[in-house]
Write a protein that holds these residues in place. Structure first.
Motif, mmCIF file in Angstrom:
data_model
loop_
_atom_site.group_PDB
_atom_site.id
_atom_site.type_symbol
_atom_site.label_atom_id
_atom_site.label_comp_id
_atom_site.label_asym_id
_atom_site.label_seq_id
_atom_site.Cartn_x
_atom_site.Cartn_y
_atom_site.Cartn_z
ATOM 1 N N LEU A 220 1.036 1.746 9.933
ATOM 2 C CA LEU A 220 0.029 1.082 9.668
ATOM 3 C C LEU A 220 -0.089 -0.292 10.153
ATOM 4 O O LEU A 220 0.644 -0.890 10.364
ATOM 5 N N LEU A 221 -1.493 -0.740 10.310
ATOM 6 C CA LEU A 221 -1.836 -1.814 11.129
ATOM 7 C C LEU A 221 -2.432 -2.790 9.888
ATOM 8 O O LEU A 221 -3.253 -2.238 9.290
ATOM 9 N N CYS A 222 -2.216 -3.964 9.734
ATOM 10 C CA CYS A 222 -3.068 -4.746 8.619
ATOM 11 C C CYS A 222 -3.654 -6.279 9.151
ATOM 12 O O CYS A 222 -2.891 -6.723 10.198
ATOM 13 N N VAL B 131 -8.066 1.609 4.116
ATOM 14 C CA VAL B 131 -8.465 0.913 2.999
ATOM 15 C C VAL B 131 -8.324 -0.528 3.029
ATOM 16 O O VAL B 131 -8.048 -1.400 3.987
ATOM 17 N N ILE B 132 -8.891 -1.126 1.981
ATOM 18 C CA ILE B 132 -9.374 -2.516 1.674
ATOM 19 C C ILE B 132 -8.333 -3.147 0.590
ATOM 20 O O ILE B 132 -8.167 -2.458 -0.607
ATOM 21 N N VAL C 161 0.649 -1.189 0.021
ATOM 22 C CA VAL C 161 0.095 -0.141 0.071
ATOM 23 C C VAL C 161 0.938 1.142 0.053
ATOM 24 O O VAL C 161 0.501 2.059 -0.728
ATOM 25 N N LYS C 162 2.003 1.073 0.831
ATOM 26 C CA LYS C 162 2.727 2.490 0.736
ATOM 27 C C LYS C 162 3.574 2.569 -0.570
ATOM 28 O O LYS C 162 3.749 3.748 -0.893
ATOM 29 N N TYR D 118 -7.678 -7.938 3.283
ATOM 30 C CA TYR D 118 -6.978 -7.157 4.121
ATOM 31 C C TYR D 118 -7.528 -5.749 4.497
ATOM 32 O O TYR D 118 -7.762 -5.016 3.670
ATOM 33 N N ARG D 119 -7.633 -5.448 5.623
ATOM 34 C CA ARG D 119 -7.880 -4.070 6.003
ATOM 35 C C ARG D 119 -6.643 -3.527 6.633
ATOM 36 O O ARG D 119 -5.883 -4.021 7.600
ATOM 37 N N VAL D 120 -6.258 -2.305 6.022
ATOM 38 C CA VAL D 120 -4.969 -1.505 6.459
ATOM 39 C C VAL D 120 -5.507 -0.347 6.866
ATOM 40 O O VAL D 120 -6.285 0.447 6.272
#
Length: 402
Positions: free
Chosen positions: A32-34, A57-58, A19-20, A46-48
């Protein structure tokens, strides 16, 4: 070579880095936590979340086997169809689909809007929650996403190009097996029967020659009727809801097929919720579910007719009586598909919590028999179901029997 230049199935830490690297949605230094939150049969979700803020985001990625069974091998490019359809749904039925931020054809995943402020409809219905705008929202969604993709409205050549673009043979094969074939004969020997109902199901489903014949007719209708770009898996687990909002997710099974496949799936899964509520004696919820099923059918009919009158382009489709004939066929298909969905969710491999979570054995036996008896009626007498009342009358008659 960047880490994400070749496909691999990501773990939580990979998703954070992904995502980054691929988006500017979060600040560069965000913590960030996933979490992997997927509970479907096919993909990884996954939810970030930014731990220091309220942004999230998903990320959805396709594996090369189905989560439901390693024996089901799949192409990972199915996420492209899902992403394309979500974007199209966002244009056709504004407010009823999540926003897609990125599709990646290398990692075979997409990044989309997080709907954590919504609830998965099936889970809410299991808690006997009600949603007064659901029937209005889902009937609008179906009409506005289905009819515009038919030959009635679209340029015929453009539609034929779309049929090719949305070919989805592997996922269609799953539906053809799990919905239209295995529940009636268990020829792959992977059906899962609730033991106290096993003998009854064998007699009522496997040994019903007329039922199997009608299922065969519906199967070949599904395979050969490229009517509209359908969602292909439109059940209560594919809807995120609040009291004011309904958003439809997971159109990965989308392809050009019969409109009634989407409508019938909604009818069947709302019926599961109703029967679950009945098993626990939740009369107000059951009343709401009855009214919602009736409203879904009747509002679909009303909105379908109005949309047709405003947007029809084909000259022959304007002939007197054609619209009524066309809608009758859609409703017949819808009843048949509702029956197929109810049978496959009880007899087949992919169950629904509405039925499996019923803890009292006697009530689960009764619930399954209601579902399967009603399903047989939907399939065999599908040409007689035209209004919401038709569906609820049949349901009440079967429920009285048990």
């Amino acid at each position: 070579m960047a880490k994400f230049d070749e496909y691999f199935l990501m773990e939580n830490e990979d998703v954070i880095h992904y995502v980054k690297e691929k988006t500017s949605f979060f600040n560069e230094n965000s913590a960030l936590l996933c979490d992997e939150i997927g509970d479907g049969n096919l993909n990884y979700v996954y939810r970030v979340v930014d731990q220091a803020g309220d942004k999230s985001v998903i990320v959805k990625q396709a594996g090369d086997t189905a989560r439901i069974s390693d024996a089901i091998k799949l192409s990972t490019n199915r996420i492209k169809i899902e992403s394309d359809i979500l974007i199209l749904h966002g244009k056709l039925a504004k407010g009823h689909a999540p926003e897609v931020y990125l599709y990646d054809n290398v990692m075979n995943c997409c990044i989309m809007e997080d709907l954590s402020d919504h609830t998965i409809l099936r889970e809410a219905l299991l808690q006997f929650e009600t949603f007064p705008k659901l029937a209005d929202h889902i009937s609008t969604f179906m009409v506005q996403t289905l009819l515009p993709t038919t030959d009635v409205v679209m340029d015929h050549q453009e539609k034929k190009v779309n049929v090719k673009e949305y070919m989805n043979p592997e996922l269609c094969d799953i539906s053809e097996e799990l919905v239209y074939t295995e529940p009636f004969n268990d020829y792959n020997q992977r059906n899962e029967l609730f033991e106290p109902n096993k003998e009854w199901i064998v007699a009522e489903i496997y040994r019903d020659d007329v039922l199997r014949l009608e299922a065969a007719k519906l199967k070949f209708e599904f395979m050969n009727h490229a009517q509209a770009l359908i969602h292909g898996d439109l059940h209560t687990g594919s809807l995120f809801v609040t009291k004011e909002s309904t958003k439809v997710i997971d159109p990965e099974f989308g392809f050009y097929g019969p409109i009634g496949y989407d409508v019938g799936n909604i009818i069947a899964n709302l019926t599961f919720a109703l029967i679950h509520g009945d098993a626990y004696g939740k009369e107000p919820f059951v009343d709401w579910a009855e009214n919602t099923i009736m409203e879904v059918v009747d509002l679909f009919n009303k909105k379908f007719t109005a949309f047709w009158d405003e947007h029809v382009t084909d000259e022959m489709a304007k002939e007197i009586g054609f619209k009524e004939w066309y809608l009758d066929r859609v409703l017949s298909d819808s009843a048949g598909v509702a029956g197929l969905e109810m049978i496959r969710r009880i007899v087949g491999l992919a169950k629904v919590k509405d039925i499996t979570s019923i803890e009292m054995e006697a009530e689960r036996i009764r619930a399954e028999r209601i579902c399967l008896t009603l399903a047989k009626r939907f399939i065999k007498d599908r040409d007689t179901f035209r209004t919401g009342k038709d569906f609820i009358t049949a349901l009440k008659e079967v429920m009285k029997k048990y």
